[in-house]
Every structure is written in structure tokens, then in C-alpha cells.
Motif scaffolding. Sequence first.
Motif, PDB file in Angstrom:
ATOM      1  N   SER A  69       5.682   2.525  -3.482  1.00 10.97           N
ATOM      2  CA  SER A  69       4.351   3.116  -3.274  1.00 10.97           C
ATOM      3  C   SER A  69       3.595   3.085  -4.592  1.00 10.97           C
ATOM      4  O   SER A  69       4.265   3.563  -5.523  1.00 10.97           O
ATOM      5  N   SER A  92      10.085  -1.617  -1.575  1.00 10.59           N
ATOM      6  CA  SER A  92       8.629  -1.373  -1.097  1.00 10.59           C
ATOM      7  C   SER A  92       8.075  -0.124  -1.777  1.00 10.59           C
ATOM      8  O   SER A  92       7.888   0.819  -1.267  1.00 10.59           O
ATOM      9  N   ILE A 137       3.282  -3.268  -6.569  1.00 13.13           N
ATOM     10  CA  ILE A 137       3.598  -3.071  -5.267  1.00 13.13           C
ATOM     11  C   ILE A 137       4.085  -4.530  -4.610  1.00 13.13           C
ATOM     12  O   ILE A 137       5.010  -4.706  -4.063  1.00 13.13           O
ATOM     13  N   CYS A 164       6.727  -8.952  -1.493  1.00 19.05           N
ATOM     14  CA  CYS A 164       7.058  -7.344  -1.838  1.00 19.05           C
ATOM     15  C   CYS A 164       7.884  -7.183  -2.786  1.00 19.05           C
ATOM     16  O   CYS A 164       9.040  -7.757  -2.817  1.00 19.05           O
ATOM     17  N   LYS A 184       1.741   0.667   0.015  1.00 18.39           N
ATOM     18  CA  LYS A 184       3.002   0.067  -0.202  1.00 18.39           C
ATOM     19  C   LYS A 184       3.038  -1.414   0.583  1.00 18.39           C
ATOM     20  O   LYS A 184       2.407  -1.475   1.573  1.00 18.39           O
ATOM     21  N   CYS A 185       3.560  -2.272  -0.104  1.00 17.58           N
ATOM     22  CA  CYS A 185       3.654  -3.514   0.236  1.00 17.58           C
ATOM     23  C   CYS A 185       4.984  -3.679   1.500  1.00 17.58           C
ATOM     24  O   CYS A 185       5.976  -3.013   1.243  1.00 17.58           O
ATOM     25  N   VAL A 186       4.879  -4.549   2.628  1.00 13.33           N
ATOM     26  CA  VAL A 186       5.637  -4.281   3.683  1.00 13.33           C
ATOM     27  C   VAL A 186       5.623  -5.475   4.509  1.00 13.33           C
ATOM     28  O   VAL A 186       4.927  -6.353   4.196  1.00 13.33           O
TER      29      VAL A 186
END
Length: 254
Positions: A100, A98, A140, A94, A86-88
Amino acid sequence: MLTSRFVLVALVAIIFANKLVSAHEYNGGWNYAHATFYGGADASGTMQGACGYGNLYSEGYGTNTAALSTALFNSGATCGACFEIKCVDDPQWCLPGSPSIVVTATNFCPPNYALPNDNGGWCNPPREHFDMAVPAFEQIGIWKAGIVPVQYRRVACVKEGGIRFTINGNYYFYLILITNVGGDGVVANVKVKGSNTGWLTLSRNWGQNWQCNTILKGHALSFRVTSNGGRTVTSYNVVPSEWQFGQTFEGNQF
């Protein structure tokens, strides 16, 4: 002084090795890394990767795939592992919330030592990095970002059908490609048994291609696969005695 240096180097090596183990831990916690993308909008450029899977569409992997940096690829031993990503920590790039995605490791992202680790050399050791297929990345993050910070963790691989065994090579040399592995996803050990042989241990040639030098033409074949989590599944007589090179056979699943 020399002894102290040796001890220091040994300790660094142990710490780095432990870091790799934790990064690959199945059902472990979240780890930090970065992700980029490759292969074009249809992911056609992700085919024929370093794991040996060939056509990812026909082998069932689709476009939810990624190439791993050296620190994660483990010389091909991580091929087939599934990672939730997941992009954080980057609201600009993002996707909201977020979300996943689960990807399968199907390729190697080689280092580029001509570029610094933080500016183009994204896959240089010791960085943990995912070079994702474009369709996966876009689930993501926003592709215009180029690179985004992510969190990842090992998860179970969910596959349809059984483990597949593709027999390549020639009369004296067999190369068994193992695909569609569920559960841990990662193959740690493979054995084959002919009609009139005991269990023969295969050696990893490259990616998920496993080598056998015993002549088995005309034998019905059984396979015993052990995952890196220690689970073992046996497929008895899954290959008939009249098998031919290039054929694929489906066995049991984890």
C-alpha cells in the motif's frame, strides 16, 4: 403517484450522500475503487492542480499524490485528505503482496461524459476513482495495466512542520492558501484575526484557497483552522504586521 416518486428520489439522494460520507470517513474501513495514472514519469504534470497547491515539490507533497473523481473530490472539500491505497484482485498487474501507499488528494479528475464509465470515463460519477501520479501508481501496480482495481481508506496525514498560510490577492481581497495540514488533512473552517479585529470567518473560494474581504494590511494575523474531524488549532500572531502578498508563514500543527 407524484408523492411516491418524490419520496423515491429523496431516498436515493440520501443513500448516495451516505455513501459519500462513508467514502470519506477518517480511520474507516476499506472501500473499493480503481486507479489510473497521469502527469509523466517525474510527476511534473501533476502541478498546479484544482486544490491550488501549486508546486507540489516545494509545498512538501512530492509525488505521492492523486486526483480524485467527482464522487470523492466533493467540490474541493476533500483537498488535503490522505488515502492509503493498494492494488487488489489482479495478480497480473498488482505488485506482489499488494503493498500500500499513502497519497494526498491534490487535484480533481474531471468526468469525460463522451466515454462510458467502464471504458475510459473512469472519473465519471458515481465512480470512486484515483488518478495517481505515475511514481505513486508504480508503487502499487504495473503501469502497462493502465487501470487497476484498488482498495482505499482515509488515514492520518503525517506532515513535517506546521500548517502553512500563503497570503495572495490585493489590498481589498485576500486569498489565503492553506497547505501542509496534518491529521485529518482536510480543512473545514478557517478564521483570521487581525490586530484590532475579532475572529473573521473565511469562505472557501476554490480548493484550499480561503477568501477574506476585510482589509487587514498592516495587521498582525492569527489563524484558527478546524479540520473536518472537528479538531481546531490556533496560531496566534503567526503573521507579522509588515507582511507582504505572496509570503508564506508557518503556524501550529494538528
